[in-house]
Enzyme design. Structure first.
Site, PDB file in Angstrom:
ATOM      1  N   GLU A  18     -22.115  12.509  33.047  1.00 47.44           N
ATOM      2  CA  GLU A  18     -21.076  12.857  34.034  1.00 47.44           C
ATOM      3  C   GLU A  18     -21.666  13.728  35.137  1.00 47.44           C
ATOM      4  OE1 GLU A  18     -18.290  11.283  34.066  1.00 47.44           O
ATOM      5  OE2 GLU A  18     -18.801  10.383  32.140  1.00 47.44           O
TER       6      GLU A  18
ATOM      7  N   TRP B 129     -23.352  11.473  37.381  1.00 44.81           N
ATOM      8  CA  TRP B 129     -22.480  10.800  38.358  1.00 44.81           C
ATOM      9  C   TRP B 129     -22.284  11.679  39.587  1.00 44.81           C
ATOM     10  CZ3 TRP B 129     -20.983   6.038  39.202  1.00 44.81           C
ATOM     11  CH2 TRP B 129     -20.944   5.116  38.151  1.00 44.81           C
TER      12      TRP B 129
ATOM     13  N   TRP C 297      -4.639  -4.598  53.565  1.00 43.16           N
ATOM     14  CA  TRP C 297      -3.871  -3.456  53.039  1.00 43.16           C
ATOM     15  C   TRP C 297      -2.435  -3.529  53.526  1.00 43.16           C
ATOM     16  CZ3 TRP C 297      -6.616  -1.553  49.362  1.00 43.16           C
ATOM     17  CH2 TRP C 297      -7.994  -1.379  49.486  1.00 43.16           C
TER      18      TRP C 297
ATOM     19  N   ASN D  13      -9.677  12.933  34.395  1.00 46.43           N
ATOM     20  CA  ASN D  13     -10.437  11.829  34.996  1.00 46.43           C
ATOM     21  C   ASN D  13      -9.858  10.455  34.690  1.00 46.43           C
ATOM     22  OD1 ASN D  13     -12.790  10.551  36.291  1.00 46.43           O
ATOM     23  ND2 ASN D  13     -13.243   9.905  34.189  1.00 46.43           N
TER      24      ASN D  13
ATOM     25  N   TRP E  14      -7.406   2.663  50.117  1.00 49.02           N
ATOM     26  CA  TRP E  14      -7.909   3.759  49.280  1.00 49.02           C
ATOM     27  C   TRP E  14      -8.027   5.074  50.049  1.00 49.02           C
ATOM     28  CZ3 TRP E  14     -12.442   6.049  50.848  1.00 49.02           C
ATOM     29  CH2 TRP E  14     -13.317   5.307  51.654  1.00 49.02           C
TER      30      TRP E  14
ATOM     31  N   TRP F 252     -13.125   7.114  44.808  1.00 51.05           N
ATOM     32  CA  TRP F 252     -12.089   6.219  45.357  1.00 51.05           C
ATOM     33  C   TRP F 252     -12.689   4.862  45.704  1.00 51.05           C
ATOM     34  CZ3 TRP F 252      -6.902   6.166  45.454  1.00 51.05           C
ATOM     35  CH2 TRP F 252      -6.252   7.350  45.088  1.00 51.05           C
TER      36      TRP F 252
END
Ligand code: FAD
Length: 487
Positions: free
Chosen positions: A284, A287, A315, A350, A368, A391
């Protein structure tokens, strides 16, 4: 050695494992510690409301820590490109120290460094925010990683990272010339905390800002949440993740020191913490480094699709749906619980972040960037790298992103990760009386079940704003329409 040194704090609000601060003290010079609140440079993304609240506490705590060892934190306001050289000149500084940042604001640092060097002032920058900086690891062909797994594998070859630096126990504070003192601002004058209305009550109840709070949070996680992290970190109903993200965001703790502490806890645990708990936690943190690599290479990470075919995505505009999502009134209990946790505490688990983001993007077909902006404003850990990278990952428009056809079913996600419904009960009290087996799908409950749970669908709690199967098909065909335009 009579000319002082200056330490420029930006997003590293700690004294422990702070290489810029340590180097300034070790230079043997007296030291100025400075923070410049820069709302004017276009390269700096203006912090959202929750971040501003956190920043106030972080600066306050850092100032207290510096005062406790004989220093101070001076606050200025203005364009950093102008303010830093002015302070250096007014105080006659010979050297400036800072820890590096990785977004578009790097351009400011390059300009400031060049200007200082031209005036004969040394400028030194340090790696402190990440475990692995952009450029530290490369593909075999010498390029940059585009995919997380090989990036992380290469990063692990550099573990353990250098041990954290101890917090200095004293600092020789430089004397502030009167002219400079007159230009400082009081923390309150930065107007970071909300006053009218003061909406930060839930944030205050949930967090202790500053380095001491960060250390307490780390110890508590290592003692109570680390054993079992690999298996339970996806359960929002259990308190199994570290909640270190806002502390890492504001640099109240270095990621390196977190990795060291986690390794130490693993080794000292006598087997109660599994190697897998450590590896998953370390990934993590990996990341986070990967998001920063993406930011480093894409100044417009928060505004432009990394996969260009998404520029043609159809969208929808639907303010009523966005409003229901923001307020936690979509009729999907796990989504609503997450959005309400966010509004009240500035945080969301998360797994739930993934569910609510997927819901906005795929069920509602909302861009997004609308969700990213809302998170940017409301998260206490709103991070210029992690937020847009995550995102884009959920949307499928990012590097190494989740495939577009992965559309979370909010009901089965809820049932899997909040099996008894306790997370929903905590944040959606209208549903507290629902039995566990129906709490994630109240619209399917028999009238008698709703009645005894005191739920009136459409009144006390909304009916779903979209039907999952219909929304899923609509999303798949929208994604299909851009698939042929593979970038
Ligand atoms: C849509 C979306 C938006 C997000 N926005 C942010 C954000 O603005 N700021 C932010 O810090 N994280 C963000 N994340 C990543 C992640 O959700 C949070 O870092 C995590 O929930 C923080 O909780 P924790 O500290 O208990 O995590 P832990 O599980 O204890 O993880 C430890 C640390 O690793 C880092 N980390 C964990 N997961 C990720 C991840 N997926 N990507 C990058 N770093 C990670 C964080 O710094 C975290 O504090 C987002 C995820 C999604 C899906």
């Amino acid at each position: 050695m009579s000319r002082p040194a200056l330490v420029w704090f930006r997003e590293d609000f700690r004294i422990g494992d702070n290489p810029a601060l340590t180097a300034a003290i070790e230079s043997g010079r007296s030291v100025f510690c400075v923070y410049v609140h820069d709302a004017l440079s276009p390269e700096i993304r203006a912090p959202g409301g929750a971040s501003r609240w956190w920043l106030h506490g972080s600066l306050d705590a850092l100032r207290a820590s510096l005062r406790a060892i004989g220093g101070d934190l001076l606050l200025f306001r203005g364009r950093s490109r102008d303010v830093i050289p002015r302070i250096v000149e007014a105080a006659g500084c010979a050297a400036v120290f800072w820890n590096r940042r990785y977004g578009p604001e790097r351009a400011i640092d390059v300009d400031v460094k060049a200007g200082l060097k031209r005036s004969g002032v040394s400028a030194s920058s340090f790696s402190s925010r990440l475990v692995v900086e952009p450029g530290d690891v490369r593909t075999q062909a010498g390029g940059s990683f585009k995919v997380f797994t090989p990036f992380h594998k290469a990063s692990l070859t550099r573990d353990p990272p250098p041990p954290p630096l101890p917090a200095p126990d004293s600092i020789v504070a430089a004397t502030i010339p009167a002219e400079l003192a007159a230009r400082t601002v009081a923390l309150e004058d930065l107007d970071l905390e909300p006053r009218r209305p003061d909406w930060a009550g839930g944030l205050r109840e949930s967090w202790e800002r500053g380095e001491t709070g960060a250390r307490k949070r780390l110890s508590s996680f290592l003692e109570n949440g680390f054993a079992g992290y690999a298996g339970d970190r996806n359960r929002p109903d259990l308190d199994m993740t570290s909640r270190l993200s806002p502390h890492l965001r504001f640099g109240e703790l270095s990621a390196r020191s977190v990795v060291h502490a986690a390794r130490f806890a693993l080794e000292a645990s006598g087997g109660s913490i599994a190697r897998e708990d450590y590896d998953v936690f370390r990934a993590e943190i990996g990341w986070r480094d990967f998001s920063y690599l993406l930011l480093f290479e894409n100044d417009n990470l928060a505004s432009g699709n990394l996969q260009k075919n998404f520029d043609a995505f159809p969208w929808r505009e639907d303010e009523a749906a966005v409003d229901a999502w923001r307020k936690g009134r979509t009729g999907y209990p796990i989504v609503d619980a997450g959005m309400r946790q966010l509004w009240r505490t500035g945080f969301m688990h998360n797994r739930v972040r993934m569910i609510v983001a997927s819901f906005l993007i795929k069920h509602l077909l909302i861009d997004w960037r609308v969700g990213e902006e809302w998170f940017w404003d409301t998260l206490v850990d709103a991070d210029a790298a992690n937020n847009p990278a995550s995102w884009q990952w959920v949307a499928g428009s990012g590097a190494d992103a989740a495939p577009y056809y992965r559309i979370f079913n909010p009901v089965t996600q809820g049932e899997r990760f909040d099996p008894n419904g306790d997370y929903v009960r905590a944040w959606v009290p209208e549903l507290a009386g629902m039995p566990s087996r129906m709490i994630h799908r109240p619209w399917e409950a028999a009238p008698s079940v709703l009645h005894s749970a005191r739920v009136q669908l459409g009144e006390s709690y909304p009916k779903p704003i979209v039907v999952h199967e219909v929304a899923r098909k609509r999303a798949l065909s929208a994604f299909e329409s851009i698939r042929s335009r593979r970038s």
